[in-house]
Write a protein that holds these residues in place. Sequence first.
Motif, PDB file in Angstrom:
ATOM      1  N   LEU A   1      94.905 -17.352  39.118  1.00  0.00           N
ATOM      2  CA  LEU A   1      95.017 -16.502  37.940  1.00  0.00           C
ATOM      3  C   LEU A   1      95.936 -15.324  38.230  1.00  0.00           C
ATOM      4  CD1 LEU A   1      91.273 -16.382  36.800  1.00  0.00           C
ATOM      5  CD2 LEU A   1      93.099 -17.859  35.916  1.00  0.00           C
ATOM      6  N   ARG A   2      96.847 -15.074  37.308  1.00  0.00           N
ATOM      7  CA  ARG A   2      97.719 -13.909  37.430  1.00  0.00           C
ATOM      8  C   ARG A   2      97.112 -12.762  36.618  1.00  0.00           C
ATOM      9  NH1 ARG A   2     102.857 -15.050  39.393  1.00  0.00           N
ATOM     10  NH2 ARG A   2     103.280 -17.274  39.702  1.00  0.00           N
ATOM     11  N   PRO A   3      97.009 -11.573  37.215  1.00  0.00           N
ATOM     12  CA  PRO A   3      96.364 -10.467  36.513  1.00  0.00           C
ATOM     13  C   PRO A   3      97.187  -9.956  35.345  1.00  0.00           C
ATOM     14  CG  PRO A   3      97.316  -9.711  38.579  1.00  0.00           C
ATOM     15  CD  PRO A   3      97.446 -11.212  38.570  1.00  0.00           C
ATOM     16  N   HIS A   4      96.513  -9.396  34.363  1.00  0.00           N
ATOM     17  CA  HIS A   4      97.178  -8.699  33.261  1.00  0.00           C
ATOM     18  C   HIS A   4      98.086  -7.620  33.847  1.00  0.00           C
ATOM     19  CE1 HIS A   4      97.616  -5.838  29.929  1.00  0.00           C
ATOM     20  NE2 HIS A   4      97.353  -6.850  29.114  1.00  0.00           N
ATOM     21  N   GLN A   5      99.201  -7.355  33.191  1.00  0.00           N
ATOM     22  CA  GLN A   5     100.202  -6.460  33.754  1.00  0.00           C
ATOM     23  C   GLN A   5      99.642  -5.083  34.089  1.00  0.00           C
ATOM     24  OE1 GLN A   5     103.406  -7.502  34.563  1.00  0.00           O
ATOM     25  NE2 GLN A   5     103.297  -5.568  35.710  1.00  0.00           N
ATOM     26  N   LEU A   6      98.690  -4.591  33.286  1.00  0.00           N
ATOM     27  CA  LEU A   6      98.090  -3.279  33.555  1.00  0.00           C
ATOM     28  C   LEU A   6      97.510  -3.233  34.968  1.00  0.00           C
ATOM     29  CD1 LEU A   6      97.117  -0.461  32.484  1.00  0.00           C
ATOM     30  CD2 LEU A   6      94.996  -1.624  31.821  1.00  0.00           C
ATOM     31  N   PHE A   7      96.871  -4.324  35.384  1.00  0.00           N
ATOM     32  CA  PHE A   7      96.224  -4.360  36.691  1.00  0.00           C
ATOM     33  C   PHE A   7      97.155  -4.890  37.772  1.00  0.00           C
ATOM     34  CE2 PHE A   7      92.790  -4.467  33.577  1.00  0.00           C
ATOM     35  CZ  PHE A   7      92.034  -3.397  34.012  1.00  0.00           C
ATOM     36  N   ALA A   8      98.143  -5.696  37.384  1.00  0.00           N
ATOM     37  CA  ALA A   8      99.131  -6.165  38.362  1.00  0.00           C
ATOM     38  C   ALA A   8      99.911  -4.990  38.936  1.00  0.00           C
ATOM     39  CB  ALA A   8     100.080  -7.166  37.709  1.00  0.00           C
ATOM     40  N   ASP A   9     100.064  -3.929  38.144  1.00  0.00           N
ATOM     41  CA  ASP A   9     100.753  -2.734  38.626  1.00  0.00           C
ATOM     42  C   ASP A   9      99.890  -1.927  39.601  1.00  0.00           C
ATOM     43  OD1 ASP A   9     102.941  -3.352  37.072  1.00  0.00           O
ATOM     44  OD2 ASP A   9     102.343  -2.075  35.387  1.00  0.00           O
ATOM     45  N   ILE A  10      98.601  -2.222  39.641  1.00  0.00           N
ATOM     46  CA  ILE A  10      97.685  -1.519  40.547  1.00  0.00           C
ATOM     47  C   ILE A  10      97.489  -2.315  41.836  1.00  0.00           C
ATOM     48  CG2 ILE A  10      95.353  -0.584  40.814  1.00  0.00           C
ATOM     49  CD1 ILE A  10      95.259  -0.325  37.744  1.00  0.00           C
ATOM     50  N   VAL A  11      97.080  -3.569  41.679  1.00  0.00           N
ATOM     51  CA  VAL A  11      96.885  -4.463  42.822  1.00  0.00           C
ATOM     52  C   VAL A  11      97.541  -5.801  42.479  1.00  0.00           C
ATOM     53  CG1 VAL A  11      95.248  -5.548  44.399  1.00  0.00           C
ATOM     54  CG2 VAL A  11      94.671  -3.380  43.340  1.00  0.00           C
TER      55      VAL A  11
ATOM     56  N   ILE B   1      90.632 -10.985  33.625  1.00  0.00           N
ATOM     57  CA  ILE B   1      91.612 -10.345  32.730  1.00  0.00           C
ATOM     58  C   ILE B   1      92.985 -10.818  33.183  1.00  0.00           C
ATOM     59  CG2 ILE B   1      92.324  -8.180  31.656  1.00  0.00           C
ATOM     60  CD1 ILE B   1      89.861  -6.864  32.785  1.00  0.00           C
ATOM     61  N   THR B   2      93.481 -11.899  32.601  1.00  0.00           N
ATOM     62  CA  THR B   2      94.704 -12.533  33.066  1.00  0.00           C
ATOM     63  C   THR B   2      95.881 -12.220  32.148  1.00  0.00           C
ATOM     64  OG1 THR B   2      94.677 -14.620  31.823  1.00  0.00           O
ATOM     65  CG2 THR B   2      93.163 -14.436  33.672  1.00  0.00           C
ATOM     66  N   ASP B   3      97.068 -12.602  32.606  1.00  0.00           N
ATOM     67  CA  ASP B   3      98.250 -12.396  31.779  1.00  0.00           C
ATOM     68  C   ASP B   3      98.300 -13.366  30.603  1.00  0.00           C
ATOM     69  OD1 ASP B   3      98.785 -14.731  33.126  1.00  0.00           O
ATOM     70  OD2 ASP B   3     100.724 -14.090  33.937  1.00  0.00           O
ATOM     71  N   GLY B   4      97.374 -14.336  30.580  1.00  0.00           N
ATOM     72  CA  GLY B   4      97.317 -15.277  29.466  1.00  0.00           C
ATOM     73  C   GLY B   4      96.073 -15.115  28.613  1.00  0.00           C
ATOM     74  N   GLY B   5      95.341 -14.025  28.808  1.00  0.00           N
ATOM     75  CA  GLY B   5      94.123 -13.790  28.037  1.00  0.00           C
ATOM     76  C   GLY B   5      92.875 -13.912  28.889  1.00  0.00           C
TER      77      GLY B   5
END
Length: 398
Positions: free
Chosen positions: A216-226, A337-341
Amino acid sequence: MSVFDLPLQLMRLSKRYLDFSNQIAVDFEWHRRQGGLGLGPLSARLIEQTRLLKSSAICAEDYYHLGLYRGELSFEQKRSFLGSYQKWRYFDRINPPVYDVLARDKALFHIFADSHGIPTPETLATTAPGTKPYFGLRLDTAGAVRQFLQDHHGEDLFFKPADGSLGEGALAVGPDGSSTRAWIELPSQTATDVEGILQHLTPGGKLGRFLVQRRLRPHQLFADIVPHVCPTVRIMTLCTERGVEFLGAAVRIGSGRSATDNVAGGGLIAPITMRTGLLQRAYCLDDGIPKPTDVHPLTGASLPRVETPEWGKIQTLVAESAQRFNFLPCIGWDIGITDGGPVVIEINTRPRCVSVQTAAPHGLLQGPLGRELAKTAGRLGNGLSIDPRHAQSDPQPA
């Protein structure tokens, strides 16, 4: 009552008091370790926590993780928090234990969820030796696993123990960036290959039982954190005659050192305001004590205090899923919370309630869950001694 009932009850009661005494001994060590943090006299903390152990199942670990040493909380407020001591005693009074297998066996959960159209991570295969349940392809030998890995070389994959908990044994891999046919472990970015992954899946030389999923790829908000670690929302629900009731929620953000977001592995907890979805200030359990932080301790990224991404979709997903799982009235949901929902990662029928009670002014026993547990409270019931004032009152909306 037959002549055998009284001795049996006495034996059960004796065992319960023995378990209680053993827990107090374990708790003493927790209190002793926290002695240098300026939290007040050890004896006062021990006495208060032992009273909470009897009333609300608060062991010493819960006492510190939930910050119940806080002087601004009255003892009655502290009694409203629900602990984890012998949690099967009270959760099994709500959730029929026969269905607990759906939470313990991740393959069975995916079979059920898929049959009801509940969105979950895409599961490609299960390494399932013997006659155990599987979802997706069945990979029952090391040779079959090796061939599968060769066929999916360099793809984003996540290996999840089918019988595990707390994220132990999970492995995430992705392409190394220089070649679409090579892997790196994530988030450490250590190079690996087919044999390295196979070694992870065969602890002690024997093929373990893992779900093989698309990472799973994280939502961008959290991808910017971890980067590379998908956060989850833990939401607790209770099905009552009034429908699906939300008990509390929190986002769990990974430490950046492991493939999962578990708090036990050093992750962060950010409570969520249920009505608005607003992310509150995050906490890390440093030395077992919740400490607020505005930045991620590893990456240094700022932790936003905004609405949880797709909060409305998350609530709808959980409410609809809870109706399909209504034979398990009380569930702790882990929602990716993924980048695809949002997707349902797994359920917990005996959840630890730390996440949804962290830094809160009151606990889960104040409101619907307290009322439900009060029906079976008592020494020979669920083992809790619930304050009726908490059970009958609902928390004020934030």
